[in-house]
Design an enzyme around this catalytic site. Structure first.
Site, PDB file in Angstrom:
ATOM      1  N   ALA A   1      11.812 -31.278  32.737  1.00  0.00           N
ATOM      2  CA  ALA A   1      10.591 -31.728  33.423  1.00  0.00           C
ATOM      3  C   ALA A   1       9.734 -30.506  33.724  1.00  0.00           C
ATOM      4  O   ALA A   1      10.247 -29.384  33.805  1.00  0.00           O
ATOM      5  CB  ALA A   1      10.942 -32.462  34.714  1.00  0.00           C
TER       6      ALA A   1
ATOM      7  N   SER B   1      12.452 -26.377  26.097  1.00  0.00           N
ATOM      8  CA  SER B   1      13.443 -25.299  26.070  1.00  0.00           C
ATOM      9  C   SER B   1      14.725 -25.684  26.815  1.00  0.00           C
ATOM     10  O   SER B   1      15.829 -25.310  26.402  1.00  0.00           O
ATOM     11  CB  SER B   1      12.840 -24.013  26.656  1.00  0.00           C
ATOM     12  OG  SER B   1      12.377 -24.245  27.967  1.00  0.00           O
TER      13      SER B   1
ATOM     14  N   GLU C   1       9.241 -39.473  25.259  1.00  0.00           N
ATOM     15  CA  GLU C   1      10.281 -39.191  26.269  1.00  0.00           C
ATOM     16  C   GLU C   1      10.385 -40.344  27.266  1.00  0.00           C
ATOM     17  O   GLU C   1      11.483 -40.724  27.688  1.00  0.00           O
ATOM     18  CB  GLU C   1       9.948 -37.889  27.005  1.00  0.00           C
ATOM     19  CG  GLU C   1      10.108 -36.653  26.124  1.00  0.00           C
ATOM     20  CD  GLU C   1       9.537 -35.391  26.722  1.00  0.00           C
ATOM     21  OE1 GLU C   1       9.939 -34.318  26.286  1.00  0.00           O
ATOM     22  OE2 GLU C   1       8.671 -35.469  27.617  1.00  0.00           O
TER      23      GLU C   1
ATOM     24  N   ASP D   1      16.852 -34.827  29.689  1.00  0.00           N
ATOM     25  CA  ASP D   1      15.535 -34.243  29.415  1.00  0.00           C
ATOM     26  C   ASP D   1      15.136 -33.295  30.551  1.00  0.00           C
ATOM     27  O   ASP D   1      15.634 -33.415  31.676  1.00  0.00           O
ATOM     28  CB  ASP D   1      14.505 -35.392  29.302  1.00  0.00           C
ATOM     29  CG  ASP D   1      13.250 -34.992  28.541  1.00  0.00           C
ATOM     30  OD1 ASP D   1      13.099 -33.800  28.211  1.00  0.00           O
ATOM     31  OD2 ASP D   1      12.415 -35.878  28.283  1.00  0.00           O
TER      32      ASP D   1
ATOM     33  N   LYS E   1       5.744 -34.636  33.249  1.00  0.00           N
ATOM     34  CA  LYS E   1       6.294 -34.147  31.999  1.00  0.00           C
ATOM     35  C   LYS E   1       5.179 -34.100  30.953  1.00  0.00           C
ATOM     36  O   LYS E   1       4.099 -34.586  31.186  1.00  0.00           O
ATOM     37  CB  LYS E   1       7.419 -35.079  31.515  1.00  0.00           C
ATOM     38  CG  LYS E   1       8.677 -34.976  32.388  1.00  0.00           C
ATOM     39  CD  LYS E   1       9.809 -35.872  31.895  1.00  0.00           C
ATOM     40  CE  LYS E   1      10.109 -35.783  30.448  1.00  0.00           C
ATOM     41  NZ  LYS E   1      10.398 -34.439  29.910  1.00  0.00           N
TER      42      LYS E   1
ATOM     43  N   LYS F   1      10.991 -25.596  38.782  1.00  0.00           N
ATOM     44  CA  LYS F   1      10.350 -26.903  38.568  1.00  0.00           C
ATOM     45  C   LYS F   1      10.296 -27.748  39.846  1.00  0.00           C
ATOM     46  O   LYS F   1       9.703 -28.832  39.849  1.00  0.00           O
ATOM     47  CB  LYS F   1      11.096 -27.676  37.472  1.00  0.00           C
ATOM     48  CG  LYS F   1      11.295 -26.917  36.173  1.00  0.00           C
ATOM     49  CD  LYS F   1       9.981 -26.603  35.518  1.00  0.00           C
ATOM     50  CE  LYS F   1      10.101 -25.884  34.191  1.00  0.00           C
ATOM     51  NZ  LYS F   1      10.741 -26.606  33.150  1.00  0.00           N
TER      52      LYS F   1
ATOM     53  N   GLY G   1       4.631 -31.089  29.037  1.00  0.00           N
ATOM     54  CA  GLY G   1       4.257 -29.710  28.707  1.00  0.00           C
ATOM     55  C   GLY G   1       4.387 -29.456  27.205  1.00  0.00           C
ATOM     56  O   GLY G   1       3.612 -28.706  26.621  1.00  0.00           O
ATOM     57  N   GLY G   2       5.350 -30.130  26.581  1.00  0.00           N
ATOM     58  CA  GLY G   2       5.545 -29.990  25.133  1.00  0.00           C
ATOM     59  C   GLY G   2       4.816 -31.070  24.351  1.00  0.00           C
ATOM     60  O   GLY G   2       4.931 -31.134  23.127  1.00  0.00           O
TER      61      GLY G   2
END
Ligand code: 5RP
Length: 227
Positions: free
Chosen positions: A86, A30, A106, A84, A97, A124, A99-100
């Site tokens: 985190a 997001s 990445e 990007d 990293k 974060k 989560g997606g």
């Protein structure tokens, strides 16, 4: 200020770091989406000509719809800057990293880049990484055996599932094992090395020594830049 506005603010700030002619690595998630949206606007307004490499189909589609030219990573071994998000970042800029589910790509983009710029909201920031889950990408072939090896290290976790309750498959065709720690591990680098030695483990969501500038957005509207 809402979390979405904070993400938009750091995304917009990161977009100002992009210069004409750059090859830009696009993260996933997001916050990365907010950066992509700001980048599209900036390219249109200032007639910037850039090319991008994306860490996921989602990010590639978003950028391409906005008129950004997408290169195949195999045509772009060198990237000028990757931006990007985190899931967690500590004061030493060590991150978790994935989560997606895109952390392998990445990491390849970050490592191929002259700089990885990290954009996060204040939620974060952690004193030590390992508060939430650590995603580990694993080859489907033999994945139960790989899981046993991981558990034999004393680590606990679960396969990542989709909302439809089937195994989550990454864009690389692999599965994800999300490790939960009882408390943040004092030496995450050691765990990363141990995991990488297990056959079938592709990579972990630990990112060490990759973050360049970190842009932190706060709910009060401030943006801090950590060099
Ligand atoms: C995807 C990632 C993302 O950067 C991470 O999950 C943060 O996402 P968001 O910006 O949506 O909080 O690592 O694999």
């Amino acid at each position: 200020m809402s979390l979405l506005l904070v993400k938009q603010a750091v995304g917009e700030k990161a977009a100002t770091l992009i210069k004409n002619g750059m090859i830009v690595g696009l993260g996933t998630g997001s916050t990365a989406n907010c950066f992509i949206d700001s980048l599209i606007l900036r390219c249109r307004r200032e007639k910037l000509s850039i090319q991008a490499v994306a860490s996921s189909h989602q990010s590639a589609d978003r950028a391409a719809k906005g008129g950004i030219e997408i290169l195949d990573i195999n045509e772009a071994p060198r990237i000028d800057i990757t931006v990007d998000g985190a899931d967690e970042i500590d004061p030493l800029k060590r991150m978790i990293k994935g989560g997606g589910g895109a952390h392998v790509r990445e990491k390849i983009l970050a490592a191929a880049s002259r700089e990885m710029v990290v954009i996060v909201d204040e939620s974060k920031l952690v004193p030590q990484i390992g508060v939430g889950k650590l995603p580990v990408e694993i080859l489907y072939y033999g994945s139960p055996a790989t899981r046993l090896k991981i558990e034999n290290l004393g680590l606990k976790g679960m396969w990542r599932m989709t909302e439809e309750d089937s195994l989550f498959i990454t864009e690389n065709g692999n599965v994800l094992f999300d490790i939960s720690f009882d408390s943040p591990p004092p030496f995450p680098e050691e765990i990363h090395e141990e995991l990488l030695h297990i056959p079938g483990v592709i990579d972990t969501g630990f990112f060490f020594g990759l973050a360049g500038r970190v842009l932190v957005g706060y709910l009060d509207g401030r943006i801090e830049i950590r060099d």
